[in-house]
Design a protein around this motif. Structure first.
Motif, PDB file in Angstrom:
ATOM      1  N   LYS A 308       0.858  -1.192   0.000  1.00  0.00           N
ATOM      2  CA  LYS A 308       0.000   0.000   0.000  1.00  0.00           C
ATOM      3  C   LYS A 308       0.890   1.238   0.000  1.00  0.00           C
ATOM      4  CE  LYS A 308      -3.831  -0.212   2.391  1.00  0.00           C
ATOM      5  NZ  LYS A 308      -4.829  -0.338   3.494  1.00  0.00           N
ATOM      6  N   PRO A 309       1.370   1.640  -1.186  1.00  0.00           N
ATOM      7  CA  PRO A 309       2.314   2.769  -1.265  1.00  0.00           C
ATOM      8  C   PRO A 309       1.752   4.073  -0.706  1.00  0.00           C
ATOM      9  CG  PRO A 309       2.220   1.536  -3.342  1.00  0.00           C
ATOM     10  CD  PRO A 309       1.099   1.030  -2.491  1.00  0.00           C
ATOM     11  N   ALA A 310       0.449   4.259  -0.780  1.00  0.00           N
ATOM     12  CA  ALA A 310      -0.124   5.525  -0.326  1.00  0.00           C
ATOM     13  C   ALA A 310      -0.334   5.571   1.188  1.00  0.00           C
ATOM     14  CB  ALA A 310      -1.457   5.785  -1.039  1.00  0.00           C
ATOM     15  N   ASP A 311      -0.190   4.463   1.866  1.00  0.00           N
ATOM     16  CA  ASP A 311      -0.421   4.414   3.308  1.00  0.00           C
ATOM     17  C   ASP A 311       0.815   4.931   4.048  1.00  0.00           C
ATOM     18  OD1 ASP A 311      -0.871   3.511   6.054  1.00  0.00           O
ATOM     19  OD2 ASP A 311      -2.480   2.301   5.204  1.00  0.00           O
ATOM     20  N   GLU A 312       0.587   5.807   5.004  1.00  0.00           N
ATOM     21  CA  GLU A 312       1.689   6.413   5.757  1.00  0.00           C
ATOM     22  C   GLU A 312       2.179   5.519   6.898  1.00  0.00           C
ATOM     23  OE1 GLU A 312       3.361   9.431   5.384  1.00  0.00           O
ATOM     24  OE2 GLU A 312       2.418   9.359   3.422  1.00  0.00           O
ATOM     25  N   SER A 313       1.397   4.514   7.274  1.00  0.00           N
ATOM     26  CA  SER A 313       1.747   3.702   8.438  1.00  0.00           C
ATOM     27  C   SER A 313       3.118   3.032   8.312  1.00  0.00           C
ATOM     28  CB  SER A 313       0.668   2.645   8.684  1.00  0.00           C
ATOM     29  OG  SER A 313      -0.578   3.253   8.909  1.00  0.00           O
ATOM     30  N   PRO A 314       3.445   2.397   7.186  1.00  0.00           N
ATOM     31  CA  PRO A 314       4.770   1.770   7.082  1.00  0.00           C
ATOM     32  C   PRO A 314       5.911   2.778   7.232  1.00  0.00           C
ATOM     33  CG  PRO A 314       3.315   0.928   5.376  1.00  0.00           C
ATOM     34  CD  PRO A 314       2.616   2.079   6.011  1.00  0.00           C
ATOM     35  N   ARG A 315       5.734   3.982   6.668  1.00  0.00           N
ATOM     36  CA  ARG A 315       6.799   4.987   6.786  1.00  0.00           C
ATOM     37  C   ARG A 315       6.992   5.393   8.251  1.00  0.00           C
ATOM     38  NH1 ARG A 315       7.204  10.045   7.607  1.00  0.00           N
ATOM     39  NH2 ARG A 315       4.953  10.360   7.593  1.00  0.00           N
ATOM     40  N   VAL A 316       5.881   5.592   8.952  1.00  0.00           N
ATOM     41  CA  VAL A 316       5.974   5.939  10.378  1.00  0.00           C
ATOM     42  C   VAL A 316       6.626   4.796  11.154  1.00  0.00           C
ATOM     43  CG1 VAL A 316       4.633   6.440  12.450  1.00  0.00           C
ATOM     44  CG2 VAL A 316       3.978   7.476  10.266  1.00  0.00           C
ATOM     45  N   ALA A 317       6.252   3.565  10.815  1.00  0.00           N
ATOM     46  CA  ALA A 317       6.829   2.406  11.506  1.00  0.00           C
ATOM     47  C   ALA A 317       8.319   2.285  11.219  1.00  0.00           C
ATOM     48  CB  ALA A 317       6.106   1.133  11.080  1.00  0.00           C
ATOM     49  N   LEU A 318       8.708   2.581   9.978  1.00  0.00           N
ATOM     50  CA  LEU A 318      10.144   2.540   9.644  1.00  0.00           C
ATOM     51  C   LEU A 318      10.912   3.609  10.418  1.00  0.00           C
ATOM     52  CD1 LEU A 318       9.983   1.892   5.796  1.00  0.00           C
ATOM     53  CD2 LEU A 318      11.032   0.404   7.504  1.00  0.00           C
ATOM     54  N   ASP A 319      10.306   4.786  10.586  1.00  0.00           N
ATOM     55  CA  ASP A 319      10.950   5.825  11.390  1.00  0.00           C
ATOM     56  C   ASP A 319      11.098   5.359  12.846  1.00  0.00           C
ATOM     57  OD1 ASP A 319      11.121   7.448   9.202  1.00  0.00           O
ATOM     58  OD2 ASP A 319       9.314   8.621   9.673  1.00  0.00           O
ATOM     59  N   GLN A 320      10.050   4.732  13.348  1.00  0.00           N
ATOM     60  CA  GLN A 320      10.121   4.205  14.712  1.00  0.00           C
ATOM     61  C   GLN A 320      11.209   3.134  14.823  1.00  0.00           C
ATOM     62  OE1 GLN A 320       6.199   2.786  15.582  1.00  0.00           O
ATOM     63  NE2 GLN A 320       5.321   4.832  15.844  1.00  0.00           N
ATOM     64  N   THR A 321      11.302   2.310  13.803  1.00  0.00           N
ATOM     65  CA  THR A 321      12.338   1.261  13.806  1.00  0.00           C
ATOM     66  C   THR A 321      13.726   1.875  13.813  1.00  0.00           C
ATOM     67  OG1 THR A 321      10.861  -0.210  12.561  1.00  0.00           O
ATOM     68  CG2 THR A 321      13.209  -0.743  12.552  1.00  0.00           C
ATOM     69  N   ARG A 322      13.884   2.922  12.988  1.00  0.00           N
ATOM     70  CA  ARG A 322      15.192   3.586  12.930  1.00  0.00           C
ATOM     71  C   ARG A 322      15.534   4.204  14.283  1.00  0.00           C
ATOM     72  NH1 ARG A 322      13.851   6.760   9.365  1.00  0.00           N
ATOM     73  NH2 ARG A 322      14.205   5.324   7.636  1.00  0.00           N
ATOM     74  N   GLU A 323      14.567   4.871  14.894  1.00  0.00           N
ATOM     75  CA  GLU A 323      14.814   5.487  16.203  1.00  0.00           C
ATOM     76  C   GLU A 323      15.087   4.425  17.264  1.00  0.00           C
ATOM     77  OE1 GLU A 323      11.394   7.809  16.959  1.00  0.00           O
ATOM     78  OE2 GLU A 323      11.810   9.286  15.374  1.00  0.00           O
ATOM     79  N   ALA A 324      14.308   3.362  17.231  1.00  0.00           N
ATOM     80  CA  ALA A 324      14.512   2.294  18.219  1.00  0.00           C
ATOM     81  C   ALA A 324      15.872   1.633  18.020  1.00  0.00           C
ATOM     82  CB  ALA A 324      13.395   1.255  18.093  1.00  0.00           C
ATOM     83  N   GLU A 325      16.246   1.478  16.750  1.00  0.00           N
ATOM     84  CA  GLU A 325      17.544   0.853  16.486  1.00  0.00           C
ATOM     85  C   GLU A 325      18.678   1.753  16.961  1.00  0.00           C
ATOM     86  OE1 GLU A 325      19.729  -1.509  12.807  1.00  0.00           O
ATOM     87  OE2 GLU A 325      18.192  -0.015  12.356  1.00  0.00           O
ATOM     88  N   ILE A 326      18.542   3.062  16.733  1.00  0.00           N
ATOM     89  CA  ILE A 326      19.566   4.000  17.205  1.00  0.00           C
ATOM     90  C   ILE A 326      19.644   3.977  18.729  1.00  0.00           C
ATOM     91  CG2 ILE A 326      20.123   6.453  17.413  1.00  0.00           C
ATOM     92  CD1 ILE A 326      19.028   6.828  14.586  1.00  0.00           C
ATOM     93  N   LEU A 327      18.465   4.014  19.359  1.00  0.00           N
ATOM     94  CA  LEU A 327      18.448   3.988  20.815  1.00  0.00           C
ATOM     95  C   LEU A 327      19.045   2.691  21.343  1.00  0.00           C
ATOM     96  CD1 LEU A 327      17.610   5.334  23.442  1.00  0.00           C
ATOM     97  CD2 LEU A 327      15.349   4.276  23.189  1.00  0.00           C
ATOM     98  N   SER A 328      18.700   1.601  20.692  1.00  0.00           N
ATOM     99  CA  SER A 328      19.248   0.320  21.111  1.00  0.00           C
ATOM    100  C   SER A 328      20.762   0.287  20.920  1.00  0.00           C
ATOM    101  CB  SER A 328      18.585  -0.808  20.311  1.00  0.00           C
ATOM    102  OG  SER A 328      19.164  -2.056  20.623  1.00  0.00           O
ATOM    103  N   SER A 329      21.204   0.832  19.785  1.00  0.00           N
ATOM    104  CA  SER A 329      22.652   0.866  19.528  1.00  0.00           C
ATOM    105  C   SER A 329      23.360   1.747  20.550  1.00  0.00           C
ATOM    106  CB  SER A 329      22.910   1.391  18.114  1.00  0.00           C
ATOM    107  OG  SER A 329      22.366   0.516  17.141  1.00  0.00           O
ATOM    108  N   LEU A 330      22.749   2.897  20.857  1.00  0.00           N
ATOM    109  CA  LEU A 330      23.358   3.781  21.853  1.00  0.00           C
ATOM    110  C   LEU A 330      23.451   3.095  23.208  1.00  0.00           C
ATOM    111  CD1 LEU A 330      21.657   7.180  20.957  1.00  0.00           C
ATOM    112  CD2 LEU A 330      24.027   6.507  20.526  1.00  0.00           C
ATOM    113  N   ASN A 331      22.362   2.430  23.581  1.00  0.00           N
ATOM    114  CA  ASN A 331      22.388   1.706  24.856  1.00  0.00           C
ATOM    115  C   ASN A 331      23.442   0.613  24.846  1.00  0.00           C
ATOM    116  OD1 ASN A 331      20.309   3.263  25.913  1.00  0.00           O
ATOM    117  ND2 ASN A 331      18.705   1.862  25.183  1.00  0.00           N
TER     118      ASN A 331
END
Length: 511
Positions: A308-331
């Motif tokens: 579903k290219p027009a759906d914003e949910s995957p993009r928001v989830a990918l941003d959350q994944t990136r932030e979580a991954e950064i936070l996890s890496s920092l920790n």
């Protein structure tokens, strides 16, 4: 006259049934026979008028007035003085000619009428305009009745009325075909196999050359199988087996590609399948994100975005994944660096803090950790250099740096607890620096003829035996003598060594 009679068409195609009269005992005379008799009489009278009467004809009388019944061919009472024989002789040739003309016009009207009738019957007119067709037929039957009574003008009028009615029906045919074709297509779309089959047969009669009709009727045999596939797909859809349901609909589309309803159902099922796959991918992604499986989460969210290219949910989830991954890496970096500090792996800890700052330059823990670990890493590096290369300490500048390093190590040990590695390295370095700072007696032997230079220390001149005080380390002595080749000797001064060197030039240079 005989020729007109031979070519005459009988007005009996509509099979009129004459009204029976209780007093009627025999059928009227045949019109055909009457025509023959009239024709023969007409010819005889014509010859009489042309060849016999002219010589005997008296001077013409004045024209009768319009009020004279005899001049209008109207029969008057016997009292007028005109008998029936005279009246017949005056009008028969012209009247017979007019009658033949009127009969021929009626026959021509009937001929066109019969052709139109045949075309409409071939186009199944009784199935789509039975009442109107019967009304037109009644006009023709009335025409036949008039024809039998030799009222040909009235017969022609009735035939023309029938013709007009049939022409109107023939003009309606395209609209009737279009209307029934639309009905047939609706029956196909709604799966009415029996009705579609009946209507298809009629349409093929109404418009046998229409490609649209031919195409539509060709779809009718597949209706039962298409309906069965739709029912199966509906049951699967109810069980949320969207993929299998879509497969059934696609199989039905292969049987009937133009089926609009199937296309709409396929679109709806495809959307349902896409939504199901989308939700599954998103759920899998969040589950992976919860256990810090970032690669799986990222792949799942990207798969959902493709669905579903027009759906914003995957993009928001990918941003959350990136932030979580950064936070996890920092920790992870902070945790790893803390362990490295505890094990006195200062260089590794510094590198780990740098990695953390590369992800988040504003991370205070990483900044403070780097400020804490970098000096210690440098101190350990300098202590290792003292231990690994003690001979370099013969250089006063290097010795001064080494002494400073030892003092820094002692200061660090005073301000920190439980640093066994630093304590061990500092102790060894301190011993080495202390030894390097304590001069030892060194005996230099020579032949009294060789000029001796202790590089970077002093010129000793010629000696046979001399004792000098040198700090532990590595030294080089250069001997030179005129006429002899120079010699270079390396001396390692240290504790528990003999610390004696013999240097002299013995190899003469030949000239």
């Amino acid at each position: 006259m005989s020729k007109d009679s031979d070519e005459a068409l009988r007005a009996t195609s509509f099979d009129p049934k004459p009204n029976a009269s209780p007093t009627q005992t025999e059928a009227p005379a045949s019109p055909q026979r009457g025509v023959w008799i009239a024709g023969v009489i007409g010819l005889i009278l014509l010859g009489f008028v042309v060849f016999v009467l002219p010589p005997q004809t008296p001077a013409p009388l004045p024209l009768a007035s319009s009020n004279d019944p005899a001049s209008q061919g109207i029969q008057v009472p016997n009292g007028t003085g005109l008998d029936s024989t005279t009246q017949t002789e005056e009008r028969s040739p012209f009247a017979e000619a007019q009658m033949a003309k009127s009969r021929r016009a009626a026959q021509e009207a009937l001929q066109g009428l019969l052709e139109t009738q045949a075309r409409l019957e071939a186009r199944a007119v009784n199935d789509w305009a039975d009442n109107e067709f019967n009304e037109a037929t009644n006009f023709a039957i009335n025409g036949d009745q008039s024809y039998r009574e030799q009222d040909f003008a009235e017969a022609e009028i009735n035939y023309q009325r029938a013709q007009s009615a049939l022409d109107a029906l023939e003009a309606r045919l395209p609209d009737e075909v279009s209307e029934r074709l639309a009905t047939l297509l609706n029956m196909i779309e709604t799966g009415q196999a029996e009705g579609a089959n009946r209507l298809g047969i009629i349409l093929l009669q109404m418009a046998p050359d229409s490609l649209d009709v031919i195409d539509a009727t060709a779809r009718v045999p597949s209706i039962p199988e298409v309906v069965a596939l739709i029912d199966q797909a509906s049951a699967l859809y109810s069980d949320r087996a969207f993929g299998e349901a879509l497969g059934k609909i696609q199989a039905a589309i292969e049987l009937d590609p133009p089926h609009k309803r199937l296309q709409a159902i396929a679109k709806a099922y495809r959307n349902a399948l896409t939504n199901q796959q989308f939700l599954t991918a998103m759920t899998r992604g969040f589950e992976a994100l919860e256990v810090s499986d970032f690669d799986t989460a990222r792949a799942a969210f990207k798969g959902a975005a493709k669905l579903k290219p027009a759906d914003e949910s995957p993009r928001v989830a990918l941003d959350q994944t990136r932030e979580a991954e950064i936070l996890s890496s920092l920790n992870r970096f902070i945790s790893t660096a803390a362990k490295q500090e505890a094990s006195e792996s200062w260089a590794s800890a510094s590198e780990t803090y740098r990695d953390a700052l590369a992800l988040d330059p504003s991370l205070v823990q990483a900044s403070e950790g780097l400020a804490r670990t970098e000096p210690m890493a440098d101190l350990f590096l300098r202590l290792d250099a003292i231990i690994e290369k003690p001979a370099r300490l013969v250089d006063p500048t290097i010795l001064d740096d080494a002494q400073t390093t030892v003092r820094e190590a002692n200061a660090a040990l005073n301000t920190a607890d439980n640093m066994p590695k630093l304590q061990a390295l500092g102790s060894r370095a301190q011993d080495i620096v202390q030894n390097a700072s304590t001069p030892l007696p060194v005996t230099i032997l020579s032949d009294g003829k060789t000029e001796i230079t202790l590089k970077r220390v002093a010129r000793l001149g010629t000696v046979t035996s001399r004792v000098v005080s040198l700090r532990p380390g590595q030294y080089q002595l250069l001997g030179s003598r005129n006429g002899y080749r120079d010699v270079l000797v390396t001396l390692n001064v240290g504790m528990n060594r003999e610390n004696t060197v013999d240097i002299r030039c013995t190899e003469a240079i030949r000239r």
